[in-house]
Scaffold this motif. Structure first.
Motif, PDB file in Angstrom:
ATOM      1  N   GLU A   1      -9.445   8.420  -1.290  1.00  9.74           N
ATOM      2  CA  GLU A   1     -10.407   7.503  -1.901  1.00  9.74           C
ATOM      3  C   GLU A   1     -11.831   7.924  -1.583  1.00  9.74           C
ATOM      4  O   GLU A   1     -12.133   8.341  -0.465  1.00  9.74           O
ATOM      5  CB  GLU A   1     -10.163   6.081  -1.385  1.00  9.74           C
ATOM      6  CG  GLU A   1     -11.127   5.042  -1.913  1.00  9.74           C
ATOM      7  CD  GLU A   1     -12.366   4.872  -1.039  1.00  9.74           C
ATOM      8  OE1 GLU A   1     -13.382   4.324  -1.525  1.00  9.74           O
ATOM      9  OE2 GLU A   1     -12.310   5.300   0.141  1.00  9.74           O
TER      10      GLU A   1
ATOM     11  N   GLU B   1      -5.572  -0.328  -6.743  1.00  5.70           N
ATOM     12  CA  GLU B   1      -6.940  -0.141  -6.252  1.00  5.70           C
ATOM     13  C   GLU B   1      -6.955   0.867  -5.113  1.00  5.70           C
ATOM     14  O   GLU B   1      -6.286   0.653  -4.095  1.00  5.70           O
ATOM     15  CB  GLU B   1      -7.505  -1.479  -5.784  1.00  5.70           C
ATOM     16  CG  GLU B   1      -8.927  -1.425  -5.285  1.00  5.70           C
ATOM     17  CD  GLU B   1      -9.418  -2.772  -4.794  1.00  5.70           C
ATOM     18  OE1 GLU B   1     -10.576  -2.849  -4.353  1.00  5.70           O
ATOM     19  OE2 GLU B   1      -8.635  -3.747  -4.833  1.00  5.70           O
TER      20      GLU B   1
ATOM     21  N   THR C   1       0.839  -1.202   0.000  1.00  6.16           N
ATOM     22  CA  THR C   1       0.000   0.000   0.000  1.00  6.16           C
ATOM     23  C   THR C   1       0.872   1.249   0.000  1.00  6.16           C
ATOM     24  O   THR C   1       1.796   1.374   0.814  1.00  6.16           O
ATOM     25  CB  THR C   1      -0.927   0.026   1.228  1.00  6.16           C
ATOM     26  OG1 THR C   1      -1.756  -1.142   1.213  1.00  6.16           O
ATOM     27  CG2 THR C   1      -1.819   1.262   1.209  1.00  6.16           C
TER      28      THR C   1
ATOM     29  N   ARG D   1      -8.089   2.431  -1.822  1.00  4.98           N
ATOM     30  CA  ARG D   1      -8.815   2.010  -0.625  1.00  4.98           C
ATOM     31  C   ARG D   1      -8.662   3.095   0.434  1.00  4.98           C
ATOM     32  O   ARG D   1      -7.918   4.054   0.251  1.00  4.98           O
ATOM     33  CB  ARG D   1      -8.303   0.666  -0.109  1.00  4.98           C
ATOM     34  CG  ARG D   1      -8.572  -0.491  -1.066  1.00  4.98           C
ATOM     35  CD  ARG D   1      -8.157  -1.805  -0.466  1.00  4.98           C
ATOM     36  NE  ARG D   1      -8.293  -2.898  -1.422  1.00  4.98           N
ATOM     37  CZ  ARG D   1      -7.873  -4.140  -1.201  1.00  4.98           C
ATOM     38  NH1 ARG D   1      -7.274  -4.446  -0.044  1.00  4.98           N
ATOM     39  NH2 ARG D   1      -8.029  -5.070  -2.125  1.00  4.98           N
ATOM     40  N   ALA D   2      -9.345   2.905   1.529  1.00  2.55           N
ATOM     41  CA  ALA D   2      -9.381   3.951   2.549  1.00  2.55           C
ATOM     42  C   ALA D   2      -7.991   4.308   3.065  1.00  2.55           C
ATOM     43  O   ALA D   2      -7.703   5.475   3.337  1.00  2.55           O
ATOM     44  CB  ALA D   2     -10.277   3.510   3.701  1.00  2.55           C
TER      45      ALA D   2
ATOM     46  N   VAL E   1      -3.607   0.543  -3.053  1.00  3.32           N
ATOM     47  CA  VAL E   1      -3.140  -0.838  -2.927  1.00  3.32           C
ATOM     48  C   VAL E   1      -2.594  -1.310  -4.274  1.00  3.32           C
ATOM     49  O   VAL E   1      -3.282  -1.256  -5.290  1.00  3.32           O
ATOM     50  CB  VAL E   1      -4.267  -1.770  -2.448  1.00  3.32           C
ATOM     51  CG1 VAL E   1      -3.779  -3.217  -2.409  1.00  3.32           C
ATOM     52  CG2 VAL E   1      -4.759  -1.340  -1.075  1.00  3.32           C
TER      53      VAL E   1
ATOM     54  N   GLY F   1     -14.622   4.173  -3.935  1.00  5.28           N
ATOM     55  CA  GLY F   1     -13.775   3.275  -4.704  1.00  5.28           C
ATOM     56  C   GLY F   1     -12.966   3.944  -5.788  1.00  5.28           C
ATOM     57  O   GLY F   1     -12.326   3.262  -6.590  1.00  5.28           O
TER      58      GLY F   1
END
Length: 263
Positions: free
Chosen positions: A160, A241, A141, A243-244, A248, A163
């Motif tokens: 983010e 991706e 991450t 993410r919070a 990632v 999404g």
């Protein structure tokens, strides 16, 4: 009759003692096998960890000492065959150069999983030969603050939302400062993560050609190609991706050498 009963009791006690002795021996044998199994696993983990450390040094990357765990029990049967189910390698505080100026990619943890590993016992013992994995996957991450620093635009923050990767930055127009917000499209091409912002909006900003051109030019400056550095074990970026907790990054490779010479 008293003599018959008297002779039976010692035989029962002797049989019970023999059974207890046998059970104790089984327990001791099981404990010895568990200890031997763990010792052998620790040795293999240390050898693989040393080889991964060599790869990090060759790539000018840094991390804490690799935390290697050989999965699957019993381990000794894997040693005998030279085939291992899965090996987990955790690289904490991973940092590597991107190849652009002095920029570096940082990941709190790079979680690597090597499966179908072929590691002959002679290779582990004497260090000669190769250790290979059928497949290797890695997940790490990148913190949004670090990603914004890599993009390099003053005042830019990313995060983010639903999404999606969203960026916000101040823009000066008509003598005022406006906060513009846009959603980024993410695409992975040949190990490069392309970040392209679109759908940029700003509350209170006039929708006139002059201002629109200013915003379009600024958005182009936000475009960024994140050249992920050479990762250990020949891992290549497959997808990213939002993410919070950060962006990632998922990586993978096939038929990978875990040896230092397999780069």
């Amino acid at each position: 009759m008293a003599e018959v009963y008297g002779s039976a009791k010692p035989r029962k006690r002797w049989g019970r003692r023999l059974l207890i002795t046998f059970l104790v021996l089984l327990i001791l044998l099981a404990v010895a096998l568990v200890v031997a199994d763990r010792v052998a696993a620790s040795y293999a983990e240390r050898v693989i960890g040393d080889r991964v450390s060599d790869q990090l040094a060759n790539q000018k990357a840094t991390a804490e000492k690799p935390d290697v765990t050989v999965e699957g029990v019993p381990f000794l049967t894997q040693v005998a065959s030279g085939d291992y189910q899965e090996i987990k390698i955790l690289l904490n505080n991973f940092t590597a150069p991107t190849g652009t100026a002095d920029q570096k990619i940082k990941m709190p943890t790079l979680d690597i999983r090597a499966k179908d590993v072929d590691a002959p016992i002679d290779t582990l013992r004497n260090g000669n030969g190769d250790i290979k994995a059928g497949t290797v996957t890695g997940t790490g991450t990148i913190a949004y603050a670090d990603l914004a620093t890599l993009i390099g635009q003053k005042g830019l923050t990313v995060g983010e939302k639903d999404g999606k990767l969203v960026g916000t930055a101040p823009v000066e127009a008509l003598g005022q400062t406006f906060n513009v917000t846009g959603t980024a499209n993410l695409e992975v091409t040949d190990g490069v993560v392309k970040v392209r912002f679109a759908d940029v909006t700003a509350d209170g900003l006039p929708n006139i050609p002059l201002v629109r051109n200013l915003i379009d030019n600024y958005v182009q400056q936000l475009s960024y190609d994140l050249a992920v550095p050479a990762l250990p074990l020949n891992l290549k970026v497959q997808k990213v991706e939002p993410r919070a907790d950060g962006l990632v990054v998922t990586t993978g490779a096939n038929n990978v050498s875990l040896s230092s010479g397999g780069l």
